[in-house]
Scaffold this motif. Structure first.
Motif, short mmCIF file in Angstrom:
data_model
loop_
_atom_site.label_atom_id
_atom_site.label_comp_id
_atom_site.label_asym_id
_atom_site.label_seq_id
_atom_site.Cartn_x
_atom_site.Cartn_y
_atom_site.Cartn_z
N ALA A 195 0.62 -1.19 0.14
CA ALA A 195 0.08 -0.03 -0.02
C ALA A 195 0.98 1.33 0.04
CB ALA A 195 -0.82 0.08 1.24
N GLY A 196 2.14 1.07 -0.10
CA GLY A 196 3.07 2.33 -0.14
C GLY A 196 3.39 2.66 1.15
N LEU A 197 3.18 1.88 2.35
CA LEU A 197 3.35 2.49 3.44
C LEU A 197 4.48 1.71 4.17
CD1 LEU A 197 -0.22 1.89 5.09
CD2 LEU A 197 0.91 4.17 4.26
N THR A 198 5.31 2.44 5.03
CA THR A 198 6.58 1.79 5.90
C THR A 198 5.87 0.78 6.76
OG1 THR A 198 7.79 3.65 5.42
CG2 THR A 198 8.35 2.34 7.30
N LEU A 199 6.68 -0.37 6.78
CA LEU A 199 6.28 -1.27 7.74
C LEU A 199 7.08 -1.10 9.13
CD1 LEU A 199 5.25 -4.23 8.75
CD2 LEU A 199 6.94 -5.27 7.30
N GLN A 200 6.53 -0.99 10.19
CA GLN A 200 7.66 -1.04 11.50
C GLN A 200 7.31 -2.71 12.04
OE1 GLN A 200 8.14 1.87 14.74
NE2 GLN A 200 7.12 0.44 15.86
N LEU A 201 8.54 -3.37 12.23
CA LEU A 201 8.69 -4.46 12.82
C LEU A 201 8.69 -4.28 14.14
CD1 LEU A 201 10.93 -6.30 10.21
CD2 LEU A 201 8.34 -6.67 10.43
N ASP A 202 7.77 -4.71 15.15
CA ASP A 202 8.15 -4.80 16.38
C ASP A 202 8.48 -6.13 16.90
OD1 ASP A 202 6.71 -2.20 16.76
OD2 ASP A 202 4.76 -3.17 16.99
N VAL A 203 9.72 -5.86 17.28
CA VAL A 203 10.56 -7.08 17.56
C VAL A 203 11.04 -6.93 19.30
CG1 VAL A 203 12.48 -8.55 16.49
CG2 VAL A 203 11.65 -6.57 15.29
N PRO A 204 10.18 -6.96 20.19
CA PRO A 204 10.80 -6.87 21.42
C PRO A 204 11.28 -7.97 22.05
CG PRO A 204 8.32 -6.96 21.59
CD PRO A 204 8.88 -6.66 20.09
N ASN A 205 11.13 -9.18 21.30
CA ASN A 205 11.40 -10.49 21.67
C ASN A 205 13.00 -10.61 21.32
OD1 ASN A 205 10.64 -10.66 18.64
ND2 ASN A 205 12.24 -12.38 18.55
N LEU A 206 13.57 -9.68 20.75
CA LEU A 206 14.94 -10.04 20.31
C LEU A 206 15.72 -9.83 21.65
CD1 LEU A 206 16.62 -11.07 18.05
CD2 LEU A 206 16.99 -8.62 17.31
N PRO A 207 15.43 -8.60 22.49
CA PRO A 207 16.21 -8.42 23.71
C PRO A 207 15.43 -9.27 24.95
CG PRO A 207 15.72 -6.39 22.83
CD PRO A 207 14.98 -7.40 22.05
N ASP A 208 14.17 -9.17 24.86
CA ASP A 208 13.45 -9.48 26.00
C ASP A 208 13.29 -11.19 26.38
OD1 ASP A 208 11.06 -10.26 24.93
OD2 ASP A 208 10.03 -8.30 25.45
N ILE A 248 13.21 -2.40 18.47
CA ILE A 248 13.47 -3.31 19.43
C ILE A 248 13.19 -2.68 20.74
CG2 ILE A 248 14.97 -4.57 18.27
CD1 ILE A 248 17.16 -3.61 20.32
N CYS A 249 12.84 -3.32 21.93
CA CYS A 249 12.85 -3.04 23.21
C CYS A 249 12.72 -4.10 24.19
CB CYS A 249 11.23 -2.14 23.64
SG CYS A 249 9.79 -3.26 23.79
N TRP A 250 13.02 -3.61 25.58
CA TRP A 250 13.16 -4.76 26.56
C TRP A 250 11.98 -5.10 27.18
CZ3 TRP A 250 17.03 -2.12 24.57
CH2 TRP A 250 18.07 -2.82 24.29
N GLY A 251 11.02 -5.07 26.46
CA GLY A 251 9.51 -5.46 27.15
C GLY A 251 8.84 -4.45 27.61
N SER A 252 9.45 -3.25 27.82
CA SER A 252 8.56 -2.27 28.39
C SER A 252 7.85 -2.30 29.71
CB SER A 252 7.83 -1.34 27.32
OG SER A 252 8.70 -1.12 26.36
N GLY A 253 7.91 -3.30 30.22
CA GLY A 253 7.30 -3.36 31.70
C GLY A 253 7.94 -2.71 32.70
#
Length: 376
Positions: A195-208, A248-253
């Motif tokens: 659709a011509g939009l940028t895709l943000q991949l949410d990958v918190p699993n990589l660190p958390d 990426i994030c560390w779960g943000s809890g």
């Protein structure tokens, strides 16, 4: 691709304040309102506020087949824990008595269920969310009409993060399981970028994910993470890198985060994901110091770094001068044209009030303006 040669651009990393359980015209209006608010504040890369999703990762349950809620089954071998697994021995009383956002749970605490339920994949997964993602795209594109922005993106969850809440009761190996998840979610990735939009991949699993396997050492965990990145990259095949950004994030809890995996231990794996831009935490007490990683790790040619310069961990508003200092620090290391100002994670549900979330984005924009004056 979000990059500027004469100023620091701004974005954020996910969910924004909105009413829950939106459907129909109410959802369409909510998306229009959050896009308008972002543009008014001066955010350059905007999204739909994730208004249609009840959760940034669990929303996928409604878009994937083959999933059943069943009594938990006894498992042999390495059993994943929660994303506070390494914190539990030291901070168990706090974790048991507080929710994900650090708020005290009402007492007395309920007894744990005798037969806990879990989600299992019981047959090969297929993507069934075509109508839902099409509505997301249509609502977002309608909201963007006439708006001024540099980039428009939609977030989507990745197989490794789905794995946090979904157990494999279908495939003989983790590799087959993850590959199946990736091929299913590929349809959502293709719909967004098509659709011509940028895709943000949410990958918190990589660190958390590190917290979920307390018995792993770093070498073992790197192998665990590399397999999941390789599978994700296969799911992204043929999608142009300049239409992909990674968060990426560390779960943000709201827990101590004493035992988070250092960014230095996986930074090369993070930047091996097929993408143009990479968002990392940089505004909270557990990870702000990790700007130092980029003293030694060279940002790959043509890539963009999106450091978090305002955070979800506190209701304090970051002063624009602090935001500017953080941005200048990164720019001195990786190049001013390679830095975009971002947030540590989605602000919507993680700060005390909607007004605070929007005020943090205002501070982000003003801080980026001050940093631009200094850098240019």
């Amino acid at each position: 691709m979000l990059r500027s040669k004469n100023r620091i651009l701004t974005t954020h990393q996910g969910v924004l304040p909105h009413a829950p359980d939106l459907t129909g015209q109410a959802l369409t209006s909510a998306v229009r309102d959050v896009v308008k608010k972002q543009v008014e504040i001066g955010i350059n890369s905007v999204n739909d506020g994730e208004c249609s999703k009840f959760n940034f990762t669990s929303y996928a349950r409604e878009r994937l087949s083959g999933i059943e809620l069943l009594p938990e089954k006894l498992r042999t071998g390495r059993v994943p824990q929660t994303i506070t697994g390494r914190e539990m021995p030291e901070f168990s009383e706090f974790i048991r008595t507080h929710d994900f956002f650090g708020k005290p749970l009402p007492l007395p605490l309920p007894e744990p269920p005798a037969n806990p339920m879990r989600f299992y994949l019981t047959q090969p997964m297929k993507y069934i969310g075509q109508e839902a993602v099409a509505k997301d795209i249509a609502n977002f594109r309608a909201a963007l009409e006439g708006a001024s922005f540099e980039e428009a993106y939609l977030p989507a969850i990745t197989p490794g993060s789905i794995e946090h809440w979904l157990r494999n009761d279908c495939f003989a190996s983790d590799e087959e399981f993850i590959h199946n998840l990736g091929e299913a979610m590929r349809e959502e990735y293709l719909a967004i970028t098509g659709a011509g939009l940028t895709l943000q991949l949410d990958v918190p699993n990589l660190p958390d994910g590190w917290q979920m396997f307390p018995d792993m050492d770093v070498a073992e965990y790197r192998k665990y993470a590399q397999m999941r990145v390789e599978s994700l990259n296969y799911a992204l095949r043929d999608i142009p890198e300049d239409l992909i950004r990674v968060h990426i994030c560390w779960g943000s809890g709201h827990h101590p985060h004493k035992h988070d995996l250092p960014l230095a231990d996986i930074v090369d794996i993070v930047f091996s994901i097929k993408a143009q831009s990479y968002s990392v935490e940089g505004a909270n007490p557990a990870h702000e110091h990790e700007w130092e990683v980029f003293q030694d790790f060279k940002l790959p040619e043509g890539k963009v770094l999106i450091p978090g310069v305002v955070g979800h961990h506190t209701d304090y508003l970051e002063h624009p001068r602090l935001v500017a200092q953080r941005l200048v620090r990164y720019a001195r290391l990786v190049g001013r044209e390679n830095v975009v100002a971002g947030t540590d994670c989605g602000l919507g549900p993680r700060v005390g009030h909607a007004n605070i979330a929007w005020a943090k984005l205002e501070s982000l924009v003003e801080g980026a303006r001050l940093a631009s004056e200094e850098l240019w």
